[in-house]
Design an enzyme around this catalytic site. Sequence first.
Site, PDB file in Angstrom:
ATOM      1  N   GLU A  76       0.842  -1.192   0.000  1.00 34.12           N
ATOM      2  CA  GLU A  76       0.000   0.000   0.000  1.00 34.12           C
ATOM      3  C   GLU A  76       0.883   1.250   0.000  1.00 34.12           C
ATOM      4  OE1 GLU A  76      -2.724   1.779  -0.029  1.00 34.12           O
ATOM      5  OE2 GLU A  76      -3.865   0.144  -0.911  1.00 34.12           O
ATOM      6  N   LYS A 131     -12.198   9.594 -11.144  1.00 31.82           N
ATOM      7  CA  LYS A 131     -11.052   9.378 -12.035  1.00 31.82           C
ATOM      8  C   LYS A 131     -10.279  10.674 -12.198  1.00 31.82           C
ATOM      9  CE  LYS A 131      -9.727   7.345 -16.472  1.00 31.82           C
ATOM     10  NZ  LYS A 131      -8.691   6.490 -15.845  1.00 31.82           N
ATOM     11  N   HIS A 186     -16.304   8.193 -17.542  1.00 30.08           N
ATOM     12  CA  HIS A 186     -15.866   7.473 -16.350  1.00 30.08           C
ATOM     13  C   HIS A 186     -16.466   8.109 -15.103  1.00 30.08           C
ATOM     14  CE1 HIS A 186     -12.824   5.758 -19.049  1.00 30.08           C
ATOM     15  NE2 HIS A 186     -12.687   4.811 -18.144  1.00 30.08           N
TER      16      HIS A 186
END
Length: 273
Positions: free
Chosen positions: A34, A164, A160
């Site tokens: 991560e 995004k 989208h």
Amino acid sequence: MIKVAVTGAAGRMGSGIIRKITEQDDMEVVAAIEMPNTPLAGKDAGLQAGTEELGVEIVGSEKLEEALKASGAEVLVDFTIAPAAVETIKVATACGVNVVVGTTGFTEEQMASNIKNIEDNNVRAVISSNMAIGVNVFFNTLKKLAPLLYDFDIEIIEAHHNQKKDAPSGTAMTAFEVIANELDRDPEEVGVFGRKGLVGKRTSEEIGVHAIRGGDIVGDHTVMFVGDGERLEVKHQAHTREVFIAGVIRAIRYVPTAQQGVVSSMNDVLGLE
């Protein structure tokens, strides 16, 4: 058994990839990465992804090299953001780990860096702006249609979700580049990205690219070939992120047999021309 490391492990795509890998008989998650100094460090990657406990702890990317070496990862899957992915690819390739990259928004310089690291370290790689199997058939269709419809006006529209960050999408840009290349047009000269104001009449050579953002749209791409009295539209719509994950699984299976030191595409993975 293919040993896989996943970056962005707690994100929507990363979690989905981890869940899907646990369903496969020929691969396993051995490392979960991560962001640097993540508060999720130490948590089980499987439980965090909403599946069974895997015994694989999430680590921050500052420990990427250590995690790759300790886990024996053979393939790293990256669905993050371009600046982070560049560094991830640099570290992974230096460790001799093959990469499957679906991250979008790379600049030319960043992509050149990615390719150089893959070549210099002689690893195998699949990099694609869109891993969906149907989208890559979509690209292949555009490649065949463009020369037949060379005198039609061509416009690309992508839509989208509102989270995004890059625009136009990597998929739209790939579609644009495929068409421009097939028509022997310079992308730097013919691309028109949105229109506003008194822009003059449309030229016959230009290719329009337009981005829409809203709600939870997973990903829609439409290419319009518009002639006098007729219009042909080629469209791909992703209803769920599972379509991208299905492509990732195929890419993971393919990459151990791919050519070393070369960036393969989903065309290679799917055996398309």
